[in-house]
Design a protein around this motif. Structure first.
Motif, PDB file in Angstrom:
ATOM      1  N   SER A 184       0.840  -1.194   0.000  1.00 27.64           N
ATOM      2  CA  SER A 184       0.000   0.000   0.000  1.00 27.64           C
ATOM      3  C   SER A 184       0.873   1.241   0.000  1.00 27.64           C
ATOM      4  CB  SER A 184      -0.928   0.000   1.229  1.00 27.64           C
ATOM      5  OG  SER A 184      -1.712   1.164   1.264  1.00 27.64           O
ATOM      6  N   ARG A 185       0.494   2.219  -0.807  1.00 28.75           N
ATOM      7  CA  ARG A 185       1.273   3.463  -0.874  1.00 28.75           C
ATOM      8  C   ARG A 185       1.014   4.360   0.323  1.00 28.75           C
ATOM      9  NH1 ARG A 185       0.712   6.443  -6.484  1.00 28.75           N
ATOM     10  NH2 ARG A 185       2.420   7.597  -5.525  1.00 28.75           N
ATOM     11  N   LYS A 186      -0.208   4.365   0.823  1.00 29.00           N
ATOM     12  CA  LYS A 186      -0.573   5.245   1.931  1.00 29.00           C
ATOM     13  C   LYS A 186      -0.867   4.414   3.172  1.00 29.00           C
ATOM     14  CE  LYS A 186      -2.641   8.697  -1.142  1.00 29.00           C
ATOM     15  NZ  LYS A 186      -3.867   9.480  -1.476  1.00 29.00           N
ATOM     16  N   ARG A 187      -0.809   5.089   4.307  1.00 20.99           N
ATOM     17  CA  ARG A 187      -1.115   4.428   5.563  1.00 20.99           C
ATOM     18  C   ARG A 187      -2.616   4.370   5.796  1.00 20.99           C
ATOM     19  NH1 ARG A 187       3.356   6.736   9.915  1.00 20.99           N
ATOM     20  NH2 ARG A 187       5.223   5.961   8.812  1.00 20.99           N
ATOM     21  N   GLY A 188      -2.980   3.516   6.743  1.00 21.64           N
ATOM     22  CA  GLY A 188      -4.394   3.341   7.019  1.00 21.64           C
ATOM     23  C   GLY A 188      -5.054   4.594   7.569  1.00 21.64           C
ATOM     24  N   THR A 189      -4.321   5.378   8.379  1.00 23.55           N
ATOM     25  CA  THR A 189      -4.906   6.602   8.927  1.00 23.55           C
ATOM     26  C   THR A 189      -5.226   7.608   7.833  1.00 23.55           C
ATOM     27  OG1 THR A 189      -2.653   7.410   9.325  1.00 23.55           O
ATOM     28  CG2 THR A 189      -3.783   6.316  11.157  1.00 23.55           C
ATOM     29  N   ALA A 190      -4.330   7.720   6.854  1.00 25.44           N
ATOM     30  CA  ALA A 190      -4.579   8.647   5.750  1.00 25.44           C
ATOM     31  C   ALA A 190      -5.761   8.191   4.906  1.00 25.44           C
ATOM     32  CB  ALA A 190      -3.320   8.777   4.885  1.00 25.44           C
ATOM     33  N   LEU A 191      -5.836   6.897   4.626  1.00 27.39           N
ATOM     34  CA  LEU A 191      -6.969   6.383   3.861  1.00 27.39           C
ATOM     35  C   LEU A 191      -8.280   6.535   4.631  1.00 27.39           C
ATOM     36  CD1 LEU A 191      -5.387   3.106   2.404  1.00 27.39           C
ATOM     37  CD2 LEU A 191      -5.799   5.264   1.215  1.00 27.39           C
ATOM     38  N   THR A 192      -8.218   6.411   5.963  1.00 30.54           N
ATOM     39  CA  THR A 192      -9.428   6.593   6.772  1.00 30.54           C
ATOM     40  C   THR A 192      -9.913   8.034   6.700  1.00 30.54           C
ATOM     41  OG1 THR A 192      -8.694   4.849   8.284  1.00 30.54           O
ATOM     42  CG2 THR A 192     -10.395   6.356   9.079  1.00 30.54           C
ATOM     43  N   HIS A 197     -13.915  11.727   4.573  1.00 26.13           N
ATOM     44  CA  HIS A 197     -14.226  13.011   3.937  1.00 26.13           C
ATOM     45  C   HIS A 197     -15.045  12.822   2.656  1.00 26.13           C
ATOM     46  CE1 HIS A 197     -13.742  17.178   2.708  1.00 26.13           C
ATOM     47  NE2 HIS A 197     -13.270  16.763   1.542  1.00 26.13           N
ATOM     48  N   LEU A 198     -14.745  11.771   1.913  1.00 24.41           N
ATOM     49  CA  LEU A 198     -15.422  11.551   0.632  1.00 24.41           C
ATOM     50  C   LEU A 198     -16.681  10.701   0.744  1.00 24.41           C
ATOM     51  CD1 LEU A 198     -12.327  10.819  -1.657  1.00 24.41           C
ATOM     52  CD2 LEU A 198     -13.551  12.980  -1.398  1.00 24.41           C
ATOM     53  N   MET A 199     -16.943  10.142   1.927  1.00 21.66           N
ATOM     54  CA  MET A 199     -18.061   9.218   2.056  1.00 21.66           C
ATOM     55  C   MET A 199     -19.388   9.932   1.806  1.00 21.66           C
ATOM     56  SD  MET A 199     -18.732   6.434   5.070  1.00 21.66           S
ATOM     57  CE  MET A 199     -17.099   5.769   4.747  1.00 21.66           C
ATOM     58  N   GLU A 204     -26.874   3.669   9.041  1.00 22.00           N
ATOM     59  CA  GLU A 204     -26.811   3.569  10.490  1.00 22.00           C
ATOM     60  C   GLU A 204     -25.410   3.226  10.985  1.00 22.00           C
ATOM     61  OE1 GLU A 204     -28.458   0.026  12.326  1.00 22.00           O
ATOM     62  OE2 GLU A 204     -28.999  -0.684  10.332  1.00 22.00           O
ATOM     63  N   TRP A 205     -24.414   3.288  10.111  1.00 23.75           N
ATOM     64  CA  TRP A 205     -23.053   2.918  10.481  1.00 23.75           C
ATOM     65  C   TRP A 205     -22.105   4.098  10.306  1.00 23.75           C
ATOM     66  CZ3 TRP A 205     -22.019  -1.795  12.605  1.00 23.75           C
ATOM     67  CH2 TRP A 205     -23.027  -2.743  12.493  1.00 23.75           C
ATOM     68  N   GLU A 206     -21.021   4.062  11.047  1.00 23.89           N
ATOM     69  CA  GLU A 206     -20.015   5.114  10.993  1.00 23.89           C
ATOM     70  C   GLU A 206     -18.638   4.477  10.910  1.00 23.89           C
ATOM     71  OE1 GLU A 206     -18.626   9.080  13.512  1.00 23.89           O
ATOM     72  OE2 GLU A 206     -20.315   7.852  14.184  1.00 23.89           O
ATOM     73  N   LEU A 207     -17.798   4.987  10.002  1.00 26.01           N
ATOM     74  CA  LEU A 207     -16.446   4.455   9.818  1.00 26.01           C
ATOM     75  C   LEU A 207     -15.558   4.888  10.974  1.00 26.01           C
ATOM     76  CD1 LEU A 207     -14.330   3.006   8.035  1.00 26.01           C
ATOM     77  CD2 LEU A 207     -13.943   5.203   6.904  1.00 26.01           C
ATOM     78  N   GLN A 208     -14.903   3.900  11.602  1.00 24.49           N
ATOM     79  CA  GLN A 208     -13.994   4.191  12.710  1.00 24.49           C
ATOM     80  C   GLN A 208     -12.547   4.300  12.226  1.00 24.49           C
ATOM     81  OE1 GLN A 208     -14.783   4.763  16.001  1.00 24.49           O
ATOM     82  NE2 GLN A 208     -16.906   4.777  15.291  1.00 24.49           N
ATOM     83  N   ASN A 209     -12.033   3.265  11.619  1.00 22.39           N
ATOM     84  CA  ASN A 209     -10.664   3.306  11.111  1.00 22.39           C
ATOM     85  C   ASN A 209     -10.463   2.171  10.112  1.00 22.39           C
ATOM     86  OD1 ASN A 209      -9.599   0.843  12.587  1.00 22.39           O
ATOM     87  ND2 ASN A 209     -10.177   2.114  14.334  1.00 22.39           N
ATOM     88  N   MET A 210      -9.364   2.282   9.384  1.00 18.04           N
ATOM     89  CA  MET A 210      -8.940   1.262   8.432  1.00 18.04           C
ATOM     90  C   MET A 210      -7.482   0.924   8.713  1.00 18.04           C
ATOM     91  SD  MET A 210     -10.731   2.855   4.984  1.00 18.04           S
ATOM     92  CE  MET A 210      -9.926   1.665   3.910  1.00 18.04           C
ATOM     93  N   ARG A 211      -7.224  -0.354   8.950  1.00 16.00           N
ATOM     94  CA  ARG A 211      -5.865  -0.815   9.185  1.00 16.00           C
ATOM     95  C   ARG A 211      -5.425  -1.714   8.033  1.00 16.00           C
ATOM     96  NH1 ARG A 211      -5.009  -4.114  13.064  1.00 16.00           N
ATOM     97  NH2 ARG A 211      -7.168  -4.751  13.504  1.00 16.00           N
ATOM     98  N   ILE A 212      -4.138  -1.644   7.739  1.00 15.65           N
ATOM     99  CA  ILE A 212      -3.584  -2.394   6.612  1.00 15.65           C
ATOM    100  C   ILE A 212      -2.622  -3.441   7.150  1.00 15.65           C
ATOM    101  CG2 ILE A 212      -2.251  -2.245   4.474  1.00 15.65           C
ATOM    102  CD1 ILE A 212      -3.174   0.644   4.235  1.00 15.65           C
ATOM    103  N   LYS A 228      -8.480  -4.028   7.193  1.00 13.24           N
ATOM    104  CA  LYS A 228      -9.397  -4.265   8.309  1.00 13.24           C
ATOM    105  C   LYS A 228     -10.212  -2.989   8.530  1.00 13.24           C
ATOM    106  CE  LYS A 228      -7.082  -7.926  10.842  1.00 13.24           C
ATOM    107  NZ  LYS A 228      -8.245  -8.821  10.767  1.00 13.24           N
ATOM    108  N   VAL A 229     -11.479  -3.044   8.161  1.00 11.36           N
ATOM    109  CA  VAL A 229     -12.364  -1.885   8.234  1.00 11.36           C
ATOM    110  C   VAL A 229     -13.227  -2.022   9.482  1.00 11.36           C
ATOM    111  CG1 VAL A 229     -14.125  -0.542   7.039  1.00 11.36           C
ATOM    112  CG2 VAL A 229     -12.366  -1.746   5.723  1.00 11.36           C
ATOM    113  N   SER A 230     -13.119  -1.055  10.385  1.00  8.64           N
ATOM    114  CA  SER A 230     -13.905  -1.041  11.613  1.00  8.64           C
ATOM    115  C   SER A 230     -15.042  -0.035  11.469  1.00  8.64           C
ATOM    116  CB  SER A 230     -13.041  -0.692  12.823  1.00  8.64           C
ATOM    117  OG  SER A 230     -12.041  -1.663  13.028  1.00  8.64           O
ATOM    118  N   ILE A 231     -16.262  -0.506  11.676  1.00 12.12           N
ATOM    119  CA  ILE A 231     -17.438   0.346  11.592  1.00 12.12           C
ATOM    120  C   ILE A 231     -18.251   0.168  12.869  1.00 12.12           C
ATOM    121  CG2 ILE A 231     -17.597   0.424   9.082  1.00 12.12           C
ATOM    122  CD1 ILE A 231     -19.588  -1.849   9.169  1.00 12.12           C
ATOM    123  N   SER A 232     -18.846   1.248  13.347  1.00 13.05           N
ATOM    124  CA  SER A 232     -19.661   1.214  14.566  1.00 13.05           C
ATOM    125  C   SER A 232     -21.097   1.576  14.226  1.00 13.05           C
ATOM    126  CB  SER A 232     -19.104   2.165  15.620  1.00 13.05           C
ATOM    127  OG  SER A 232     -19.118   3.502  15.142  1.00 13.05           O
TER     128      SER A 232
END
Length: 439
Positions: A184-192, A197-199, A204-212, A228-232
């Motif tokens: 991956s070129r970018k880190r998970g925090t940057a992609l999150t 921002h673009l979502m 009824e769900w909210e994106l928490q973070n994305m880990r690579i 690994k996509v975490s949604i709450s």
């Protein structure tokens, strides 16, 4: 001197001819892409076959469309960007009037066969770009937009205050680790941050973070890139539609202990509450999957309320039966002789005095004294009232034990009912609130 003039003339001619070829067609011809080249389309673009092709892959999440707990799937909108290098397609941009980017049809080039392992969507939901961007150093850029339906093993223990972590695994279907490597070129925090921002839609769900996570499978020798996509979940709707109504039904059932048994409305009220809770359980059944391994807390919450209300209905039936039994014993406590005597008193009370021959002449009676018949009636009424008072005290001593037992059972059950309800609701509230604050 003439030789120098000749060289200058040749350089001018060469520069003029080069300047006249400042077109994409000339560049395509230079790269041997003007016509279909089967070698560039089928063979991995490396000059040494032992050199692996490094593919940089970034995924952006555009929307969380649907989460189906019954089928354990998540439907989302993703955008995938792939970068790799074609060692045969390079050029000097100064030789082609500064052209630093070229678009080439996807069908004419070798494209890494990267797929998503958890993908269960149909082919019509995948939209691949028709062209691939090509840069002077041989770098290539391709994009894919997909309405992804992926499998996800969900943990619904804390539903509806749960957080799900779903894997999206990218890997090559045919190439092993020595041929294609994923990064991956970018880190998970940057992609999150970019995804959030673009979502466009979250539901009824909210994106928490994305880990690579990079993983190489030794057995299959495949390079894998795992997101690994975490949604709450946003729980407010379920709190309003499920948790609060069930708690309100429980409070109503506790309040129903104040209804008198003599009115006959207590049992019907409790049965109505039990049926309402059953309807709420049917709604919950349509949401949660059928599993016995890990029962969600809200299912335990509903089961507890249904159980205690059901026991409350049974207790109300027992208390009502004891009250009815006490009334039956009170009616049968009177002996037939007493009843016959009461009837005889009533008959005697309503009898007229005997004929005129048995009654003294009114002229011989005192003017102000009562008539003998009226006096007899008064005496009989006083005797009957005294006897009824004695019978009531006697019957209460004999038949009141069922009523007293019903009152004791009702009070003891209410105490344990209130205690168990308070402990369980406090435990559920502590568990859910602690999970919310630990997110």
């Amino acid at each position: 001197m003439s030789a120098l003039r000749t060289l200058a003339f040749l350089a001018l001619v060469a520069s003029s001819s080069q300047a006249s070829d400042c077109s994409y067609v000339g560049l395509l011809a230079h790269l041997n892409l003007a016509s279909t080249n089967d070698l560039l389309a089928t063979m991995r673009p490396v000059k040494v076959w032992t050199t692996p092709t490094l593919v940089h892959l970034d995924m952006l999440l555009y929307g969380i469309l649907e989460v189906d707990e019954k089928s354990q799937t998540v439907t989302s909108q993703i955008w995938v960007q792939m970068f790799w290098t074609n060692e045969f397609l390079t050029w000097n941009s100064t030789d082609f009037c500064g052209i630093n980017m070229l678009t080439v049809p996807r069908t004419r080039l070798w494209i890494p066969d990267i797929e998503i392992q958890e993908d269960t969507s149909d082919a019509g939901s995948i939209h691949k770009s028709a062209v691939v961007k090509l840069y002077p150093n041989g770098s290539m850029f391709a994009t894919t937009r997909e309405r992804l339906t992926s499998t996800c093993q969900m943990d619904l223990l804390l539903f509806p205050f749960d957080t799900q972590e779903c894997n999206i695994t990218f890997s090559s279907m045919t190439s092993d680790e020595n041929t294609v490597q994923l990064e991956s070129r970018k880190r998970g925090t940057a992609l999150t941050e970019v995804s959030d921002h673009l979502m466009v839609t979250k539901g009824e769900w909210e994106l928490q973070n994305m880990r690579i996570i990079l993983r190489n499978v030794t057995k299959a020798s495949k390079s894998k890139l795992i997101y690994k996509v975490s949604i709450s979940r946003k729980p407010m709707l379920y709190v309003i539609n499920l948790i609060v109504p069930l708690l309100f039904f429980l409070v109503l059932d506790l309040a129903s202990f104040s209804i008198s048994e003599a009115r006959g409305e207590k049992l019907s009220f409790k049965v109505t509450i039990l049926l309402s809770i059953s309807f709420m359980l049917l709604i919950l059944q349509d949401i949660l999957p059928s599993t016995e391994a890990n029962m969600p807390m809200i299912a335990k919450y509903c089961l507890f309320i249904f159980t205690v209300v059901g026991l409350s209905v049974l207790e109300a039936m027992l208390v009502g039966y004891l009250y009815d039994l006490d009334g039956c014993c009170y009616k049968t406590a009177q002996s037939p002789a007493d009843a016959q005597e009461d009837i005889q008193l009533e008959v005697d009370n309503q009898k007229e005095p005997a004929g005129a021959e048995g009654i003294p002449d009114k002229s011989s009676l005192p003017l102000d004294g009562p008539v003998d018949g009226d006096l007899l009636k008064l005496i009989l009424q006083e005797v009957k009232a005294a006897r009824q008072e004695v019978d009531e005290h006697k019957d209460q001593r004999k038949t009141g034990r069922y009523r007293r037992a019903a009152v004791i059972i009702d009070r003891v059950f209410f105490f344990f009912y209130f205690l168990a309800t308070g402990v369980f609701v406090s435990f559920m509230n502590t568990l859910w609130v602690s999970h919310i604050y630990n997110k």
